[in-house]
Structures are given as C-alpha cells and as structure tokens.
Design a protein around this motif. Sequence first.
Motif, PDB file in Angstrom:
ATOM      1  N   ASN A   1      25.953  23.391  46.140  1.00  0.00           N
ATOM      2  CA  ASN A   1      24.540  23.213  46.468  1.00  0.00           C
ATOM      3  C   ASN A   1      23.936  22.038  45.714  1.00  0.00           C
ATOM      4  O   ASN A   1      22.755  21.750  45.873  1.00  0.00           O
ATOM      5  CB  ASN A   1      23.762  24.482  46.138  1.00  0.00           C
TER       6      ASN A   1
ATOM      7  N   GLU B   1      11.699  35.350  39.580  1.00  0.00           N
ATOM      8  CA  GLU B   1      11.408  35.077  40.996  1.00  0.00           C
ATOM      9  C   GLU B   1      11.330  36.379  41.795  1.00  0.00           C
ATOM     10  O   GLU B   1      12.137  37.282  41.600  1.00  0.00           O
ATOM     11  CB  GLU B   1      12.513  34.177  41.566  1.00  0.00           C
TER      12      GLU B   1
ATOM     13  N   PHE C   1      11.058  28.980  49.993  1.00  0.00           N
ATOM     14  CA  PHE C   1      12.291  28.666  50.738  1.00  0.00           C
ATOM     15  C   PHE C   1      12.299  29.441  52.054  1.00  0.00           C
ATOM     16  O   PHE C   1      13.124  30.326  52.257  1.00  0.00           O
ATOM     17  CB  PHE C   1      13.521  28.998  49.882  1.00  0.00           C
TER      18      PHE C   1
ATOM     19  N   SER D   1      23.678  29.799  41.926  1.00  0.00           N
ATOM     20  CA  SER D   1      22.262  29.870  42.257  1.00  0.00           C
ATOM     21  C   SER D   1      22.071  30.106  43.753  1.00  0.00           C
ATOM     22  O   SER D   1      22.586  31.085  44.278  1.00  0.00           O
ATOM     23  CB  SER D   1      21.579  28.587  41.774  1.00  0.00           C
ATOM     24  N   ARG D   2      21.415  29.212  44.494  1.00  0.00           N
ATOM     25  CA  ARG D   2      21.292  29.449  45.937  1.00  0.00           C
ATOM     26  C   ARG D   2      22.691  29.507  46.571  1.00  0.00           C
ATOM     27  O   ARG D   2      22.915  30.232  47.522  1.00  0.00           O
ATOM     28  CB  ARG D   2      20.414  28.372  46.590  1.00  0.00           C
TER      29      ARG D   2
ATOM     30  N   TRP E   1      15.701  30.194  54.021  1.00  0.00           N
ATOM     31  CA  TRP E   1      16.914  30.796  53.458  1.00  0.00           C
ATOM     32  C   TRP E   1      17.269  32.138  54.091  1.00  0.00           C
ATOM     33  O   TRP E   1      18.439  32.440  54.304  1.00  0.00           O
ATOM     34  CB  TRP E   1      16.760  30.991  51.949  1.00  0.00           C
TER      35      TRP E   1
ATOM     36  N   LYS F   1      23.900  33.057  46.010  1.00  0.00           N
ATOM     37  CA  LYS F   1      23.350  34.000  46.995  1.00  0.00           C
ATOM     38  C   LYS F   1      24.226  33.916  48.243  1.00  0.00           C
ATOM     39  O   LYS F   1      24.604  34.918  48.852  1.00  0.00           O
ATOM     40  CB  LYS F   1      21.903  33.620  47.352  1.00  0.00           C
TER      41      LYS F   1
ATOM     42  N   SER G   1      22.850  33.786  40.378  1.00  0.00           N
ATOM     43  CA  SER G   1      22.357  33.777  41.759  1.00  0.00           C
ATOM     44  C   SER G   1      20.941  34.323  41.921  1.00  0.00           C
ATOM     45  O   SER G   1      20.265  34.003  42.886  1.00  0.00           O
ATOM     46  CB  SER G   1      23.321  34.558  42.660  1.00  0.00           C
TER      47      SER G   1
ATOM     48  N   ILE H   1      10.098  33.717  46.821  1.00  0.00           N
ATOM     49  CA  ILE H   1      11.254  33.005  47.391  1.00  0.00           C
ATOM     50  C   ILE H   1      11.026  32.747  48.883  1.00  0.00           C
ATOM     51  O   ILE H   1      11.374  31.689  49.401  1.00  0.00           O
ATOM     52  CB  ILE H   1      12.566  33.779  47.100  1.00  0.00           C
TER      53      ILE H   1
ATOM     54  N   TRP I   1      14.254  33.180  35.215  1.00  0.00           N
ATOM     55  CA  TRP I   1      13.847  33.094  36.622  1.00  0.00           C
ATOM     56  C   TRP I   1      14.819  33.859  37.521  1.00  0.00           C
ATOM     57  O   TRP I   1      14.436  34.436  38.531  1.00  0.00           O
ATOM     58  CB  TRP I   1      13.780  31.611  37.003  1.00  0.00           C
TER      59      TRP I   1
HETATM   60  C1  GCU Z   1      15.107  27.702  42.731  1.00  0.00           C
HETATM   61  C2  GCU Z   1      15.008  29.020  43.464  1.00  0.00           C
HETATM   62  C3  GCU Z   1      16.164  29.969  43.101  1.00  0.00           C
HETATM   63  C4  GCU Z   1      17.482  29.254  43.253  1.00  0.00           C
HETATM   64  C5  GCU Z   1      17.466  27.954  42.475  1.00  0.00           C
HETATM   65  C6  GCU Z   1      18.722  27.111  42.633  1.00  0.00           C
HETATM   66  O1  GCU Z   1      14.876  27.898  41.374  1.00  0.00           O
HETATM   67  O2  GCU Z   1      13.772  29.598  43.164  1.00  0.00           O
HETATM   68  O3  GCU Z   1      16.148  31.107  43.927  1.00  0.00           O
HETATM   69  O4  GCU Z   1      18.521  30.103  42.832  1.00  0.00           O
HETATM   70  O5  GCU Z   1      16.393  27.144  42.910  1.00  0.00           O
HETATM   71  O6  GCU Z   1      19.359  27.184  43.680  1.00  0.00           O
HETATM   72  O7  GCU Z   1      19.056  26.385  41.699  1.00  0.00           O
END
Ligand code: GCU
Length: 392
Positions: free
Chosen positions: A132, A269, A278, A231-232, A281, A235, A255, A274, A322
């Motif tokens: 990502n 968050e 986003f 992170s994203r 997503w 997920k 994540s 979210i 977060w």
């Molecule tokens: C933002 C978002 C998160 C995500 C993150 C990332 O902080 O709020 O949900 O995980 O970006 O992907 O680094």
Amino acid sequence: MGFNAIATAAALFGLAFTPNYDEDQVPDYTLPDPLVMENGDTVESAEDWFERRRPEVLGLFREHVYGHRPGPPESVEFDVVEEDPEAMEGAATLKRVNIRSLHGEGEHAFELILFIPNDAPEPVPAFMLMNNRGPENTDPTREELSGFWPAEDVIERGYAVAAFQVSDVAPDSAGSFREAAMSLFEDPEEDRTPNGWGALAAWGWGASRAMDYFETDGAVDASRIALLGHSRGGKASLWGGAEDERFAIVISNNSGCGGAAISRRRFGETVARINENFPHWFCLNFREYDGRENALPVDQHMLVALMAPRPVYVASAEDDGWADPRGEFLAAYHAGPVFSLVGETPLPADDMPEPGEPAHGTVGYHIREGGHNLTPEDWGYYMDFADTHFGR
Ligand code: GCU
C-alpha cells in the motif's frame, strides 16, 4: 456563534472528532459469539463451524462490512516480462510477471514482482506483500532498499518473496477506485450497490489473481503462501485471506480499524471516522454502523476466526494508538474458541505480551516498540512463525 455554527465549523475543519486513547473511556460492549449462529444455535463441532457458521460469518462480513466480491475473471493470463537468474548478487532469480485478467470485453493487468532463492529446494514457500506504499519499497532492481519489504532477508531465510501494488488493482482514491480491476465487473459510472465491494475487497481479489499465477509456477509452492499487508494493506490481507482459502498463512501488520481491531472499543479510529475519510474502502452498508458499532452482527475477532484452521498473525506497534493495539490483541485472542474447536492452538497468551515477546500458536501476535510501520523486526517474527507452520 451558535452551537450549530460551531458544529459546522468544527466539521469543516475536521475538529469534530477527538479519538479516544484512554482505556478507561472504552465503552462497555459484548462481542458477538463466533460460536453462536444467528438463529441462536450453538456451534458444537468443527463440522458445524465449517459447514454452517463459517459461511454465515463470511456472508455477514460481505453484506455489512467489505461487500461481495466477484469470482475470478473468465480467464487470467501470465507473462514473465523479465527474468534475471542473477538477481541480488546471484542469491535469487527475479521474475516480473504481468497478470492479465480478461472478462467480457474488459481487460485489466497488474505486475507481480517475485524473487525466488537460488539455492533453496524447490518448490519454495513464499511471502507476498500487498503493498500500500510507494513502489520504491519493492524495487525490482534493488537499487533502492526498504525495511518495509526486506527482500534480501527473506531470500536469506529460504523463502521466495513477492509484492504487488494494491493501487494497480484498485486506485486508493474515492474518485477512481472502481476504474481498474473493478470495472471488469461493473460500470464505474453507475451507483454502487449497498453491498457491493469496495477497494479493500478488490485488493484481495488481486491477491487471488497472484495466487492463480503461483499455481502455475513450479518454483513456488502455492500451498505455502503467506499473505501479508500493513495497515490498510493489513485490512485487505485479512479479508483477502478470508475470501480465498488457498492462502496458507494470513498476516496483518498494524491493521487497526476494519482490520484486526475490535470495532466496539471505539479506541483511536472509529467506524464513522474511517467511513468518512475512506468512503471507498468498505461497502456502503458499513455506514449503517457509524456510531452504532454494537449493532454490527460481527466484530473483527470473527474475521480472524475465518482463517481457521490456517495460521493467522496479528501484529501491533506500541505507539500506534490510532490502530488500537489492545483491540488488535483482543481480536486475535477472542478468535481462540474457533481455533480450539477445530483442533488448533489459540493465541497462547491471556494478556498482551511485552514488546518483542511474540506469542505464537496457530494464532500469532506480537507488539513491538515504535510506531505505525512494517519493519524488519516484524518480518523476523513472521518468518519464525512461518518456519514453524511450514515445518522448516
Ligand atoms: C490511515 C487510516 C488507517 C489506515 C492507515 C494506513 O491512518 O485511518 O485506517 O490503516 O491510514 O493505511 O496507513
């Protein structure tokens, strides 16, 4: 200024939301029981789980959280556009693979970068990162090196290592996410359906096309692929691993919300936040739960449970409030009853371990010092975990 004007100004300047970082302010909640069916029946056996409850839970996540993703395209074609047997100073063979999905009139392509160790017995198991971040983190030339994807370390440990850019599958933007792979199946100009897939599901769909490729490459053991995201991307790896049981190990790094973190905790968050930031997503139905987490028929421990009996790993970072490290731990922990029922080892820790002390059962967890990132330290624990589960 009246209250409304203040509220409007606050919303305009993004001040309306103050994340909670205080454990004492976490609301009371009751998690849905992964082993109780929607009709109240108790899941008593592994067979009950696999035949009745797992499909139900998968369906609930599709309908309310990530959306329904289509199956494979009518055909997938692979072209190795570059092959270098002397990559990494002779330690590995590089393959850059163009993965092309053909469906109806449509065509979509993205690139998989793959390094295979030269001196390991084939077929080798592999780690695949759903990247990502920028492509400089997975540089096929190795002119640029990044701890986010420490490919040399992975090769050294006898694994193949692969990556693709999630944004090549679905751009990470609310305005254009439907314009790549998703447009094979729907018209981006038309309204989204309430339970239609979002970008996270699309990224997992892309991971499945990479898996289609692994199944054709005799150098790689497609039955031992670890899917990893941060992170994203983490997920997306969890949801992609739930949707495609060909992935042998599923790993989510930091994540957070909509990944491993328990939504009902509203720590850091939140679902409302979210969905606002986003909107591309998740599926549109997920917005029904903005500020109403307790009404969700699932929580994220059930997403972790969907990997069973396969090994699944959740990881946190200490300064990553977060993403709610404790909520991530609790999801791994509360997936335990499902793993036990199917004869696997739940997370071998009743409380959060200390940083740098991973807990590894069939469910794995660690927290490390530092902030939101995927680091060589994290990779080291993932490879230890894979060594165990892949019998190395
Ligand atoms: C933002 C978002 C998160 C995500 C993150 C990332 O902080 O709020 O949900 O995980 O970006 O992907 O680094």
